[in-house]
Motif scaffolding. Structure first.
Motif, PDB file in Angstrom:
ATOM      1  N   ASP A 134       0.840  -1.195   0.000  1.00  0.00           N
ATOM      2  CA  ASP A 134       0.000   0.000   0.000  1.00  0.00           C
ATOM      3  C   ASP A 134       0.883   1.255   0.000  1.00  0.00           C
ATOM      4  OD1 ASP A 134      -2.907   0.986   1.979  1.00  0.00           O
ATOM      5  OD2 ASP A 134      -1.893   1.822   0.207  1.00  0.00           O
ATOM      6  N   LYS A 135       1.394   1.621  -1.205  1.00  0.00           N
ATOM      7  CA  LYS A 135       2.372   2.723  -1.208  1.00  0.00           C
ATOM      8  C   LYS A 135       1.731   4.074  -0.888  1.00  0.00           C
ATOM      9  CE  LYS A 135       2.437   3.181  -6.261  1.00  0.00           C
ATOM     10  NZ  LYS A 135       1.514   2.011  -6.407  1.00  0.00           N
ATOM     11  N   ASP A 136       0.394   4.168  -1.047  1.00  0.00           N
ATOM     12  CA  ASP A 136      -0.242   5.448  -0.708  1.00  0.00           C
ATOM     13  C   ASP A 136      -0.250   5.682   0.795  1.00  0.00           C
ATOM     14  OD1 ASP A 136      -2.655   4.512  -3.196  1.00  0.00           O
ATOM     15  OD2 ASP A 136      -0.686   5.467  -3.378  1.00  0.00           O
ATOM     16  N   GLN A 137      -0.248   4.590   1.561  1.00  0.00           N
ATOM     17  CA  GLN A 137      -0.271   4.730   3.031  1.00  0.00           C
ATOM     18  C   GLN A 137       1.142   4.773   3.597  1.00  0.00           C
ATOM     19  OE1 GLN A 137      -2.963   5.112   4.926  1.00  0.00           O
ATOM     20  NE2 GLN A 137      -4.573   3.645   4.465  1.00  0.00           N
ATOM     21  N   ASP A 138       2.073   4.114   2.886  1.00  0.00           N
ATOM     22  CA  ASP A 138       3.436   4.007   3.423  1.00  0.00           C
ATOM     23  C   ASP A 138       4.232   5.220   2.961  1.00  0.00           C
ATOM     24  OD1 ASP A 138       6.197   1.591   3.099  1.00  0.00           O
ATOM     25  OD2 ASP A 138       5.674   3.035   4.683  1.00  0.00           O
ATOM     26  N   THR A 139       3.879   6.395   3.528  1.00  0.00           N
ATOM     27  CA  THR A 139       4.433   7.628   2.935  1.00  0.00           C
ATOM     28  C   THR A 139       5.504   8.287   3.799  1.00  0.00           C
ATOM     29  OG1 THR A 139       2.735   8.825   4.114  1.00  0.00           O
ATOM     30  CG2 THR A 139       2.224   8.172   1.828  1.00  0.00           C
ATOM     31  N   PHE A 140       5.945   7.624   4.845  1.00  0.00           N
ATOM     32  CA  PHE A 140       6.951   8.239   5.723  1.00  0.00           C
ATOM     33  C   PHE A 140       8.217   8.526   4.908  1.00  0.00           C
ATOM     34  CE2 PHE A 140       8.066   8.830  10.231  1.00  0.00           C
ATOM     35  CZ  PHE A 140       9.424   9.051  10.122  1.00  0.00           C
ATOM     36  N   ARG A 141       8.691   9.786   4.950  1.00  0.00           N
ATOM     37  CA  ARG A 141       9.880  10.109   4.132  1.00  0.00           C
ATOM     38  C   ARG A 141      11.117   9.616   4.868  1.00  0.00           C
ATOM     39  NH1 ARG A 141       6.484  14.224   2.695  1.00  0.00           N
ATOM     40  NH2 ARG A 141       6.887  15.487   4.549  1.00  0.00           N
ATOM     41  N   HIS A 142      11.387   8.298   4.703  1.00  0.00           N
ATOM     42  CA  HIS A 142      12.463   7.671   5.498  1.00  0.00           C
ATOM     43  C   HIS A 142      13.845   8.154   5.089  1.00  0.00           C
ATOM     44  CE1 HIS A 142      12.111   5.465   1.861  1.00  0.00           C
ATOM     45  NE2 HIS A 142      12.788   4.399   2.216  1.00  0.00           N
ATOM     46  N   TYR A 143      13.964   8.744   3.878  1.00  0.00           N
ATOM     47  CA  TYR A 143      15.293   9.260   3.533  1.00  0.00           C
ATOM     48  C   TYR A 143      15.680  10.411   4.467  1.00  0.00           C
ATOM     49  CZ  TYR A 143      14.813   6.308  -0.535  1.00  0.00           C
ATOM     50  OH  TYR A 143      14.637   5.218  -1.356  1.00  0.00           O
ATOM     51  N   PHE A 144      14.668  11.084   5.035  1.00  0.00           N
ATOM     52  CA  PHE A 144      14.970  12.158   5.983  1.00  0.00           C
ATOM     53  C   PHE A 144      15.564  11.599   7.272  1.00  0.00           C
ATOM     54  CE2 PHE A 144      13.524  14.655   2.897  1.00  0.00           C
ATOM     55  CZ  PHE A 144      12.482  15.562   3.090  1.00  0.00           C
ATOM     56  N   LEU A 145      15.463  10.299   7.465  1.00  0.00           N
ATOM     57  CA  LEU A 145      16.055   9.703   8.689  1.00  0.00           C
ATOM     58  C   LEU A 145      17.521   9.368   8.437  1.00  0.00           C
ATOM     59  CD1 LEU A 145      13.251   7.140   9.674  1.00  0.00           C
ATOM     60  CD2 LEU A 145      13.749   9.321  10.772  1.00  0.00           C
ATOM     61  N   VAL A 146      17.850   9.071   7.160  1.00  0.00           N
ATOM     62  CA  VAL A 146      19.192   8.543   6.869  1.00  0.00           C
ATOM     63  C   VAL A 146      20.254   9.614   7.111  1.00  0.00           C
ATOM     64  CG1 VAL A 146      20.661   7.642   5.027  1.00  0.00           C
ATOM     65  CG2 VAL A 146      18.294   6.853   5.238  1.00  0.00           C
ATOM     66  N   LEU A 147      20.024  10.807   6.542  1.00  0.00           N
ATOM     67  CA  LEU A 147      21.059  11.849   6.637  1.00  0.00           C
ATOM     68  C   LEU A 147      21.351  12.273   8.080  1.00  0.00           C
ATOM     69  CD1 LEU A 147      22.975  13.434   4.847  1.00  0.00           C
ATOM     70  CD2 LEU A 147      21.344  15.331   4.875  1.00  0.00           C
ATOM     71  N   PRO A 148      20.331  12.608   8.886  1.00  0.00           N
ATOM     72  CA  PRO A 148      20.636  12.990  10.281  1.00  0.00           C
ATOM     73  C   PRO A 148      21.391  11.889  11.041  1.00  0.00           C
ATOM     74  CG  PRO A 148      18.376  13.533   9.748  1.00  0.00           C
ATOM     75  CD  PRO A 148      18.909  12.739   8.600  1.00  0.00           C
ATOM     76  N   CYS A 149      21.020  10.622  10.791  1.00  0.00           N
ATOM     77  CA  CYS A 149      21.730   9.529  11.484  1.00  0.00           C
ATOM     78  C   CYS A 149      23.188   9.511  11.052  1.00  0.00           C
ATOM     79  CB  CYS A 149      21.072   8.192  11.150  1.00  0.00           C
ATOM     80  SG  CYS A 149      19.476   7.991  11.921  1.00  0.00           S
ATOM     81  N   PHE A 150      23.421   9.756   9.758  1.00  0.00           N
ATOM     82  CA  PHE A 150      24.809   9.725   9.266  1.00  0.00           C
ATOM     83  C   PHE A 150      25.599  10.889   9.858  1.00  0.00           C
ATOM     84  CE2 PHE A 150      28.206   8.327   6.761  1.00  0.00           C
ATOM     85  CZ  PHE A 150      28.825   9.427   6.198  1.00  0.00           C
ATOM     86  N   LEU A 151      24.993  12.071   9.866  1.00  0.00           N
ATOM     87  CA  LEU A 151      25.686  13.253  10.412  1.00  0.00           C
ATOM     88  C   LEU A 151      25.974  13.047  11.895  1.00  0.00           C
ATOM     89  CD1 LEU A 151      23.684  16.120   8.620  1.00  0.00           C
ATOM     90  CD2 LEU A 151      25.934  15.161   8.012  1.00  0.00           C
ATOM     91  N   LEU A 152      24.988  12.466  12.599  1.00  0.00           N
ATOM     92  CA  LEU A 152      25.175  12.230  14.040  1.00  0.00           C
ATOM     93  C   LEU A 152      26.324  11.238  14.252  1.00  0.00           C
ATOM     94  CD1 LEU A 152      23.927  13.051  16.757  1.00  0.00           C
ATOM     95  CD2 LEU A 152      22.570  10.945  16.672  1.00  0.00           C
ATOM     96  N   ALA A 153      26.383  10.246  13.342  1.00  0.00           N
ATOM     97  CA  ALA A 153      27.449   9.237  13.476  1.00  0.00           C
ATOM     98  C   ALA A 153      28.819   9.868  13.233  1.00  0.00           C
ATOM     99  CB  ALA A 153      27.201   8.096  12.495  1.00  0.00           C
ATOM    100  N   LEU A 154      28.832  10.901  12.382  1.00  0.00           N
ATOM    101  CA  LEU A 154      30.112  11.586  12.125  1.00  0.00           C
ATOM    102  C   LEU A 154      30.572  12.343  13.367  1.00  0.00           C
ATOM    103  CD1 LEU A 154      29.702  13.112   8.523  1.00  0.00           C
ATOM    104  CD2 LEU A 154      31.261  11.291   9.241  1.00  0.00           C
ATOM    105  N   VAL A 155      29.592  12.839  14.123  1.00  0.00           N
ATOM    106  CA  VAL A 155      29.923  13.671  15.283  1.00  0.00           C
ATOM    107  C   VAL A 155      30.103  12.833  16.540  1.00  0.00           C
ATOM    108  CG1 VAL A 155      29.055  15.500  16.773  1.00  0.00           C
ATOM    109  CG2 VAL A 155      28.696  15.637  14.291  1.00  0.00           C
ATOM    110  N   ILE A 156      29.140  11.931  16.783  1.00  0.00           N
ATOM    111  CA  ILE A 156      29.214  11.129  18.022  1.00  0.00           C
ATOM    112  C   ILE A 156      29.530   9.677  17.647  1.00  0.00           C
ATOM    113  CG2 ILE A 156      27.992  10.380  20.088  1.00  0.00           C
ATOM    114  CD1 ILE A 156      26.129  12.773  19.749  1.00  0.00           C
ATOM    115  N   ASN A 157      30.774   9.297  17.900  1.00  0.00           N
ATOM    116  CA  ASN A 157      31.162   7.900  17.633  1.00  0.00           C
ATOM    117  C   ASN A 157      32.304   7.535  18.562  1.00  0.00           C
ATOM    118  OD1 ASN A 157      33.729   8.841  16.462  1.00  0.00           O
ATOM    119  ND2 ASN A 157      32.343   9.734  14.942  1.00  0.00           N
ATOM    120  N   GLU A 158      32.646   6.251  18.580  1.00  0.00           N
ATOM    121  CA  GLU A 158      33.706   5.816  19.501  1.00  0.00           C
ATOM    122  C   GLU A 158      35.087   6.002  18.888  1.00  0.00           C
ATOM    123  OE1 GLU A 158      31.209   2.384  21.968  1.00  0.00           O
ATOM    124  OE2 GLU A 158      32.915   1.828  20.725  1.00  0.00           O
TER     125      GLU A 158
END
Lengths: 215, 10
Positions: free
Chosen positions: A89-113
C-alpha cells in the motif's frame, strides 16, 4: 554470550522469519512498511561490513548472513515479486524515510567511539536501527486494523530490543571493561519507540479484542 | 582496551 543476548538474537531472527513466512505463504505484504524494511536492509549492510574481515564466531557470521539475506529478500519481495507487490500500500506508506538517513549519518560523524570508516558506518547503523521502525509504526497507526502476523512481527522486534537491554545490564555487571554508551542510549531510544505499541498490544491481548492503535 | 572496537554483538 549470555542468555539475554541469545534470546534477543533468537527473537530478532523469529521476527524476520515471521515476516518472510507471511510474505512467502500468503503472498501478501499488507500492513508492512517497505520503507522500514529498506531501512533495516541498510542497517545490516552498514553494520556487517566486517563480515569477511573480522571473524568473531561461527554463530556471529551465520546470523549476520541470515539477517542480510532475509532483509534484502524481504525488500525484493515487496518491490519486485509480481503478486506480493500488488498488496503493497504505497499510498499509506508515505513516511519520508530518507529524511532519517542523513541525520543519522551526520550524528554518526559527530558522536562515535572512533573516527574510522568502519566505526562511523557501524554507529550510523545503530542510530538508523533506532528509528527504522518509525515508518512501520506510522503505517500501523494509519491502517489501524493490524493483522496478527504484522502485530507479532512488531511485538517480536520490541521483545528483541528489550532483551538486548537486559543483555547490556548483565554485561555491564559481569564485564568490567564493557561500556558502550552509544549502543546503550540508541538501543534505549529504539525500545522506547515500541513502548506505546506494546501497551496497545497487551491491552488488545488482555481484552481479547482486535489490536487497534488510536488514530 | 581493544574490546571496544570489535563489536561482538549483532
Amino acid at each position: 554470550m549470555n542468555i539475554f543476548r541469545l534470546a534477543g538474537d533468537m527473537t530478532h531472527l523469529a521476527s524476520v522469519l515471521v515476516l518472510l513466512l507471511k510474505i512467502h505463504t500468503i503472498k501478501s505484504c499488507a500492513g508492512i512498511s517497505l520503507k522500514t524494511q529498506e531501512l533495516y536492509a541498510l542497517v545490516f549492510a552498514t553494520r556487517y561490513l566486517d563480515l569477511f574481515t573480522d571473524y568473531i564466531s561461527l554463530y556471529n557470521t551465520l546470523m549476520k548472513l541470515i539477517f542480510l539475506v532475509s532483509s534484502f529478500s524481504i525488500v525484493w519481495y515487496i518491490r519486485h515479486h509480481k503478486i506480493v507487490r500488488r498488496s503493497y500500500d504505497k499510498d499509506q506508506d508515505t513516511f519520508r524515510h530518507y529524511f532519517l538517513v542523513l541525520p543519522c549519518f551526520l550524528l554518526a560523524l559527530v558522536i562515535n567511539e572512533k573516527f574510522t570508516v568502519k566505526e562511523i558506518m557501524w554507529t550510523f547503523s545503530l542510530y538508523l536501527e533506532a528509528v527504522a521502525i518509525l515508518p512501520q509504526l506510522v503505517l500501523l497507526q494509519r491502517t489501524r486494523n493490524i493483522d496478527n502476523l504484522t502485530g507479532q512481527y512488531v511485538f517480536l522486534l520490541g521483545a528483541y530490543r528489550s532483551l538486548y537491554i537486559l543483555n547490556w545490564i548483565y554485561r555491564y555487571f559481569t564485564e568490567p571493561h564493557y561500556v558502550h554508551w552509544i549502543t546503550w542510549i540508541s538501543g534505549l531510544v529504539q525500545t522506547l519507540l515500541y513502548a506505546d505499541f506494546f501497551y496497545y498490544y497487551f491491552q488488545s491481548w488482555k481484552n481479547n479484542v482486535k489490536l487497534e492503535l488510536p488514530a | 582496551n581493544d574490546e571496544s572496537d570489535d563489536h561482538d554483538e549483532l
